[in-house]
Scaffold this active site. Structure first.
Site, PDB file in Angstrom:
ATOM      1  CG  ASN A  11      -0.173  -0.119   2.504  1.00  0.00           C
ATOM      2  OD1 ASN A  11       0.630   0.743   2.823  1.00  0.00           O
ATOM      3  ND2 ASN A  11      -0.388  -1.201   3.252  1.00  0.00           N
ATOM      4  CG  ASP A  20      -6.796  -5.799   6.535  1.00  0.00           C
ATOM      5  OD1 ASP A  20      -6.302  -5.846   7.678  1.00  0.00           O
ATOM      6  OD2 ASP A  20      -7.458  -4.829   6.123  1.00  0.00           O
ATOM      7  CE  LYS A  40       8.892 -11.631 -14.495  1.00  0.00           C
ATOM      8  NZ  LYS A  40       9.407 -11.337 -15.792  1.00  0.00           N
ATOM      9  CG  PHE A  95      -2.835   5.277  13.469  1.00  0.00           C
ATOM     10  CD1 PHE A  95      -1.986   5.114  14.548  1.00  0.00           C
ATOM     11  CD2 PHE A  95      -2.846   6.498  12.808  1.00  0.00           C
ATOM     12  CE1 PHE A  95      -1.168   6.142  14.972  1.00  0.00           C
ATOM     13  CE2 PHE A  95      -2.021   7.536  13.219  1.00  0.00           C
ATOM     14  CZ  PHE A  95      -1.188   7.362  14.296  1.00  0.00           C
ATOM     15  CE  LYS A 109     -10.796  -0.541  11.312  1.00  0.00           C
ATOM     16  NZ  LYS A 109     -10.192   0.235  10.246  1.00  0.00           N
ATOM     17  CE  LYS A 164      -9.352  -4.362  14.587  1.00  0.00           C
ATOM     18  NZ  LYS A 164      -9.195  -5.764  14.241  1.00  0.00           N
TER      19      LYS A 164
HETATM   20  O1  PMT Z   1       2.847   5.923   6.644  1.00  0.00           O
HETATM   21  P1  PMT Z   1       2.280   7.254   6.198  1.00  0.00           P
HETATM   22  O2  PMT Z   1       2.467   7.515   4.736  1.00  0.00           O
HETATM   23  O3  PMT Z   1       2.769   8.394   7.057  1.00  0.00           O
HETATM   24  O4  PMT Z   1       0.689   7.201   6.377  1.00  0.00           O
HETATM   25  C1  PMT Z   1       0.135   7.128   7.659  1.00  0.00           C
HETATM   26  C2  PMT Z   1      -1.021   6.114   7.735  1.00  0.00           C
HETATM   27  C3  PMT Z   1      -2.183   6.592   6.875  1.00  0.00           C
HETATM   28  C4  PMT Z   1      -0.549   4.738   7.270  1.00  0.00           C
HETATM   29  C5  PMT Z   1      -1.439   6.055   9.250  1.00  0.00           C
HETATM   30  O5  PMT Z   1      -1.864   7.314   9.665  1.00  0.00           O
HETATM   31  C6  PMT Z   1      -2.521   5.020   9.486  1.00  0.00           C
HETATM   32  O6  PMT Z   1      -3.702   5.274   9.338  1.00  0.00           O
HETATM   33  N1  PMT Z   1      -2.117   3.783   9.876  1.00  0.00           N
HETATM   34  C7  PMT Z   1      -3.003   2.630  10.037  1.00  0.00           C
HETATM   35  C8  PMT Z   1      -3.347   2.027   8.708  1.00  0.00           C
HETATM   36  C9  PMT Z   1      -4.243   0.806   8.824  1.00  0.00           C
HETATM   37  O7  PMT Z   1      -3.800  -0.263   8.569  1.00  0.00           O
HETATM   38  O8  PMT Z   1      -5.454   1.076   9.295  1.00  0.00           O
HETATM   39  P2  PMT Z   1      -6.628  -0.057   9.503  1.00  0.00           P
HETATM   40  O9  PMT Z   1      -7.834   0.721   9.816  1.00  0.00           O
HETATM   41  O10 PMT Z   1      -6.642  -0.974   8.306  1.00  0.00           O
HETATM   42  O11 PMT Z   1      -6.142  -0.900  10.746  1.00  0.00           O
HETATM   43  C10 PMT Z   1      -6.528  -0.592  12.075  1.00  0.00           C
HETATM   44  C11 PMT Z   1      -5.387  -0.874  13.036  1.00  0.00           C
HETATM   45  O12 PMT Z   1      -5.093  -2.259  13.005  1.00  0.00           O
HETATM   46  C12 PMT Z   1      -4.097  -0.152  12.719  1.00  0.00           C
HETATM   47  O13 PMT Z   1      -3.517   0.304  13.927  1.00  0.00           O
HETATM   48  C13 PMT Z   1      -3.225  -1.230  12.077  1.00  0.00           C
HETATM   49  O14 PMT Z   1      -1.824  -1.023  12.348  1.00  0.00           O
HETATM   50  C14 PMT Z   1      -3.734  -2.503  12.768  1.00  0.00           C
HETATM   51  N2  PMT Z   1      -3.674  -3.732  11.964  1.00  0.00           N
HETATM   52  C15 PMT Z   1      -4.311  -3.819  10.782  1.00  0.00           C
HETATM   53  C16 PMT Z   1      -4.317  -5.013  10.080  1.00  0.00           C
HETATM   54  C17 PMT Z   1      -3.645  -6.123  10.625  1.00  0.00           C
HETATM   55  N3  PMT Z   1      -3.616  -7.272   9.975  1.00  0.00           N
HETATM   56  N4  PMT Z   1      -3.020  -6.011  11.797  1.00  0.00           N
HETATM   57  C18 PMT Z   1      -3.018  -4.837  12.486  1.00  0.00           C
HETATM   58  O15 PMT Z   1      -2.441  -4.739  13.565  1.00  0.00           O
END
Ligand code: PMT
Length: 408
Positions: A208, A277, A287, A323, A337, A341
């Site tokens: 991403n 995810d 390849k 986040f 969330k 969580k």
């Molecule tokens: O890196 P930058 O370019 O500065 O951009 C910042 C950002 C947009 C990446 C950051 O501000 C941000 O939003 N980070 C979280 C991105 C994310 O994965 O969001 P989510 O809503 O999909 O996930 C929710 C939370 O679960 C997040 O804290 C994530 O780290 C965590 N997660 C998600 C999926 C997973 N399999 N395991 C996790 O722990």
């Protein structure tokens, strides 16, 4: 942050004096108020006019020169300074300060100040290795002066070794650190940052747009505020920050393993990483080739571990901050969330909006607490957002402390 901080920059006579112009520019860019003091020898390497133009004020070179806006220059400067930075610092100035000498505008200012003094040496490798210089440096550190190690590399005298002026961003970061109150001292913070890469053959992967900027800003600001920081980062173009334990990972599974290895010793965990995810169900050893006239290729994906979900179940006393990267119903989705969580705080950002979120230097967030209170933080630099997020973490710490105090 350096805005309105009063920096007195002392420049001494070495070839690296030309780099002090760049250092002044960086301080000014960060909106610090910079006053420059140069020794007579420094003025042989770079003109006071250059520095005057960059900092916007006359440069102090002479203890006896009539002055415009400072009465008794060395005393006024000594009192004016929030910090004094000497860059480059020659063996000569190090020796003079260590001996308590005060025979020019810079040494008198240093001797008269109560502000922290950061000394950034730059000299020939053999001079730096000289036992007398080493002794002077030890003497200065024992007296509370702050010294940065010079960098390694090719020196102006065509030798190689330690003696280069520390890199300008490193000096700026050191000054930021010196001027930041240590209100997270004693805390151990784990931050995750950046994207993950989910390979499907040896040369291709799914990922991403995360640049890591948000997570790195949090790690750096937490370090400045006195915390011991571990940064677990997916692949980014950013340099590993200094004085922070840095763990590089690639995939979500790697990130999960690294988090599980390091979280135990932490008091606070902040998950800013954009974890994929899904990963590819099969990773081909070779390849993948185009076949005949195929116009469609189907990749099968499998769920990755939910790292934050797992942490939510085992966090015990730790503060867990997540986040939420959303494009719609931001507050509702983030609040869900936070609850599902078992987080203590969630930082929601609208990743569909341009100029913030993924890749940008700025962000705009909503910080949601478990009480349901939501604080909107308007668009600003990710570094500034990091300070505000850590203030919210401190609010939780204080509340917990108060509750504990009420028990006993
Ligand atoms: O890196 P930058 O370019 O500065 O951009 C910042 C950002 C947009 C990446 C950051 O501000 C941000 O939003 N980070 C979280 C991105 C994310 O994965 O969001 P989510 O809503 O999909 O996930 C929710 C939370 O679960 C997040 O804290 C994530 O780290 C965590 N997660 C998600 C999926 C997973 N399999 N395991 C996790 O722990």
């Amino acid at each position: 942050m350096l805005k309105d901080k009063r920096i007195v920059l002392g420049i001494t006579g070495g070839i690296a004096a030309y780099k002090s112009a760049e250092l002044t520019r960086e301080f000014i860019k960060k909106e610090a108020a910079v006053r420059v003091v140069m020794t007579k020898n420094a003025a042989e390497f770079i003109t006071p006019l250059t520095l005057q133009t960059l900092c916007g004020h006359p440069v102090f070179t002479d203890l006896y020169a009539p002055l415009t806006d400072f009465d008794m220059a060395h005393i006024s400067l000594a009192e004016y300074a929030d910090v004094i930075v000497i860059a480059p610092a020659t063996a000569n100035i190090i020796g003079k300060i260590a001996a308590g000498m005060a025979d020019d505008i810079l040494t008198t200012t240093v001797l008269a100040t109560k502000a922290p003094v950061l000394i950034c040496p730059a000299m020939n490798v053999n001079m730096y290795d000289n036992a007398i210089v080493k002794e002077n440096i030890s003497r200065l550190t024992a007296r509370g002066y702050l010294l940065m190690e010079p960098g390694y590399g090719e020196l102006a005298c065509k030798t190689e070794g330690y003696g280069r002026l520390p890199e300008i961003p490193d000096i700026v970061e050191e000054v930021e650190s010196i001027l930041t109150p240590k209100d997270l001292q004693g805390e151990t913070i784990l931050v995750t940052a950046g994207p993950t890469r989910e390979p499907f053959d040896p040369v291709r992967y799914i990922t991403n747009y995360s640049s890591g900027k948000m997570g790195y800003a949090l790690a750096i600001v937490a370090k400045r505020r006195g915390a011991k920081v571990t940064l677990i980062s997916g692949p980014t173009a950013l340099p590993a920050p200094r004085d922070i334990k840095f763990v590089a990972v690639a995939s979500a599974v790697d990130m999960r393993d690294a988090v599980m290895e390091h979280y135990r010793h932490c008091t606070i965990i902040i998950k800013a990483a954009a974890v994929a995810d899904f990963k590819c169900s099969t990773e081909n050893c070779n390849k993948i080739k185009k076949k005949g006239d195929d116009t469609v290729m189907i990749l099968e994906l499998t769920r990755n571990p939910d790292i934050i979900g797992e942490l939510g179940m085992i966090k015990e006393h730790r503060i867990l901050v997540g986040f939420a990267a959303e494009t719609e119903n931001i507050l509702e989705n983030a609040s869900e969330k936070l609850k599902n969580k078992n987080l203590d705080l969630i930082v929601a950002n609208d990743v569909g909006k341009s100029g913030i979120g993924f890749g940008s230097d700025n962000n705009e967030v909503i910080i949601v607490e478990t009480s349901g209170r939501a604080k909107h933080v308007p668009i600003m630099a990710k570094e500034e957002i990091a300070y505000i997020i850590l203030d919210s973490v401190r609010k939780i710490m204080k509340k917990r402390k108060r509750v504990k105090e009420d028990w006993y």
